[in-house]
Scaffold this active site. Structure first.
Site, PDB file in Angstrom:
ATOM      1  N   ASN A   1     -29.513 -60.415  34.140  1.00 31.63           N
ATOM      2  CA  ASN A   1     -30.974 -60.372  34.327  1.00 31.63           C
ATOM      3  C   ASN A   1     -31.458 -61.594  35.099  1.00 31.63           C
ATOM      4  O   ASN A   1     -32.376 -61.488  35.908  1.00 31.63           O
ATOM      5  CB  ASN A   1     -31.693 -60.278  32.982  1.00 31.63           C
ATOM      6  CG  ASN A   1     -31.752 -58.843  32.474  1.00 31.63           C
ATOM      7  OD1 ASN A   1     -32.447 -58.005  33.041  1.00 31.63           O
ATOM      8  ND2 ASN A   1     -30.986 -58.551  31.433  1.00 31.63           N
TER       9      ASN A   1
ATOM     10  N   ILE B   1     -33.598 -68.305  18.518  1.00 28.15           N
ATOM     11  CA  ILE B   1     -34.997 -67.995  18.218  1.00 28.15           C
ATOM     12  C   ILE B   1     -35.827 -69.266  18.379  1.00 28.15           C
ATOM     13  O   ILE B   1     -35.500 -70.307  17.793  1.00 28.15           O
ATOM     14  CB  ILE B   1     -35.128 -67.400  16.800  1.00 28.15           C
ATOM     15  CG1 ILE B   1     -34.435 -66.022  16.793  1.00 28.15           C
ATOM     16  CG2 ILE B   1     -36.595 -67.251  16.399  1.00 28.15           C
ATOM     17  CD1 ILE B   1     -34.287 -65.417  15.425  1.00 28.15           C
TER      18      ILE B   1
ATOM     19  N   HIS C   1     -35.703 -56.763  26.056  1.00 29.42           N
ATOM     20  CA  HIS C   1     -34.933 -56.320  24.891  1.00 29.42           C
ATOM     21  C   HIS C   1     -34.365 -54.926  25.174  1.00 29.42           C
ATOM     22  O   HIS C   1     -35.082 -54.057  25.677  1.00 29.42           O
ATOM     23  CB  HIS C   1     -35.850 -56.291  23.659  1.00 29.42           C
ATOM     24  CG  HIS C   1     -35.125 -55.935  22.410  1.00 29.42           C
ATOM     25  ND1 HIS C   1     -34.313 -56.834  21.752  1.00 29.42           N
ATOM     26  CD2 HIS C   1     -35.065 -54.781  21.721  1.00 29.42           C
ATOM     27  CE1 HIS C   1     -33.784 -56.231  20.695  1.00 29.42           C
ATOM     28  NE2 HIS C   1     -34.225 -54.996  20.650  1.00 29.42           N
TER      29      HIS C   1
ATOM     30  N   GLU D   1     -32.796 -52.527  33.125  1.00 31.71           N
ATOM     31  CA  GLU D   1     -33.381 -53.842  32.828  1.00 31.71           C
ATOM     32  C   GLU D   1     -33.604 -54.634  34.113  1.00 31.71           C
ATOM     33  O   GLU D   1     -34.625 -55.308  34.278  1.00 31.71           O
ATOM     34  CB  GLU D   1     -32.445 -54.644  31.914  1.00 31.71           C
ATOM     35  CG  GLU D   1     -32.377 -54.117  30.499  1.00 31.71           C
ATOM     36  CD  GLU D   1     -31.514 -55.004  29.594  1.00 31.71           C
ATOM     37  OE1 GLU D   1     -31.495 -56.227  29.780  1.00 31.71           O
ATOM     38  OE2 GLU D   1     -30.850 -54.457  28.699  1.00 31.71           O
TER      39      GLU D   1
END
Ligand code: GRF
Length: 193
Positions: free
Chosen positions: A22, A97, A114, A179
């Site tokens: 990505n 996170i 996601h 994506e």
């Protein structure tokens, strides 16, 4: 998003942990004449992330930081983001996170991609779970990041069909192709280009 681009491109940092496909698609997108963003920084929590190779190849600054010491590391990241005048963060396969405090500092300026049709299948192993549940479709979602995992406002989604012979691997590859198109499309949508 509370950002106006004017004629300047929005300085963007991409956070990665792994392959970086990505990241690659975002770099290619950023090179287009009409792209609203420039990629100025790559952040990784993993010094073995394959995607870090794109730093050298495309001459983009990188920082590798140990996110296990979260507070301290996030302070360092915020410092780097300030230094490079970053105004948009794209999480792309970033496996850590971020803290509420960090997100607050960049409120409305962090995006994530996601590999599921959120709100379905938040978290890990999305492809396996979708197949096990005999879903007919899965897909990918670009969303804003808030303090709850994979729960921020959705920008765009793309659906793909799950075939009878689908495996987590084939589904993963099929979704990845989408994506790579969806993230640039979502950014374009946000900046109204
Ligand atoms: C992608 O499937 C992304 O949706 C998920 O992690 C994967 C990262 O792939 N968050 P890559 O590192 O961009 O190739």
């Amino acid at each position: 998003m509370a950002l106006s681009t004017g004629t300047k491109r929005v300085k963007t940092a991409v956070f990665i942990s792994g392959m970086g496909s990505n990241l690659k698609s975002l770099i290619k997108f950023s090179k287009l004449k009409k792209s609203p963003i420039s990629i100025n920084l790559i952040i990784s929590d993993n010094n073995r992330a394959k995607g870090l190779n794109y730093s050298k190849r495309f001459k983009i600054k990188k920082r590798i930081l140990n996110f296990n010491k979260k507070n301290l590391t996030e302070k360092k990241v915020l410092f780097e983001l300030k230094k490079y005048k970053i105004n948009l963060i794209c999480l792309a396969g970033f496996m850590k996170i971020l803290s509420k405090n960090f997100i607050k500092n960049f409120q409305g300026k962090i995006l994530n991609i996601h590999p599921s049709l959120l709100p379905k299948y938040k978290g890990l192993n999305t492809h396996k779970r979708a197949i096990q549940n005999q879903e007919k479709f899965s897909g990918c979602t670009v969303h804003y990041v808030n303090s709850k995992v994979d729960s921020g406002r959705i920008v765009l989604q793309k659906k793909v069909r799950i075939t009878k012979r689908e495996t987590p691997k084939t589904l993963r590859n099929k979704i990845l192709v989408q994506e790579h198109k969806l993230y640039p499309k979502a950014i374009t949508k946000i900046f109204n280009f």
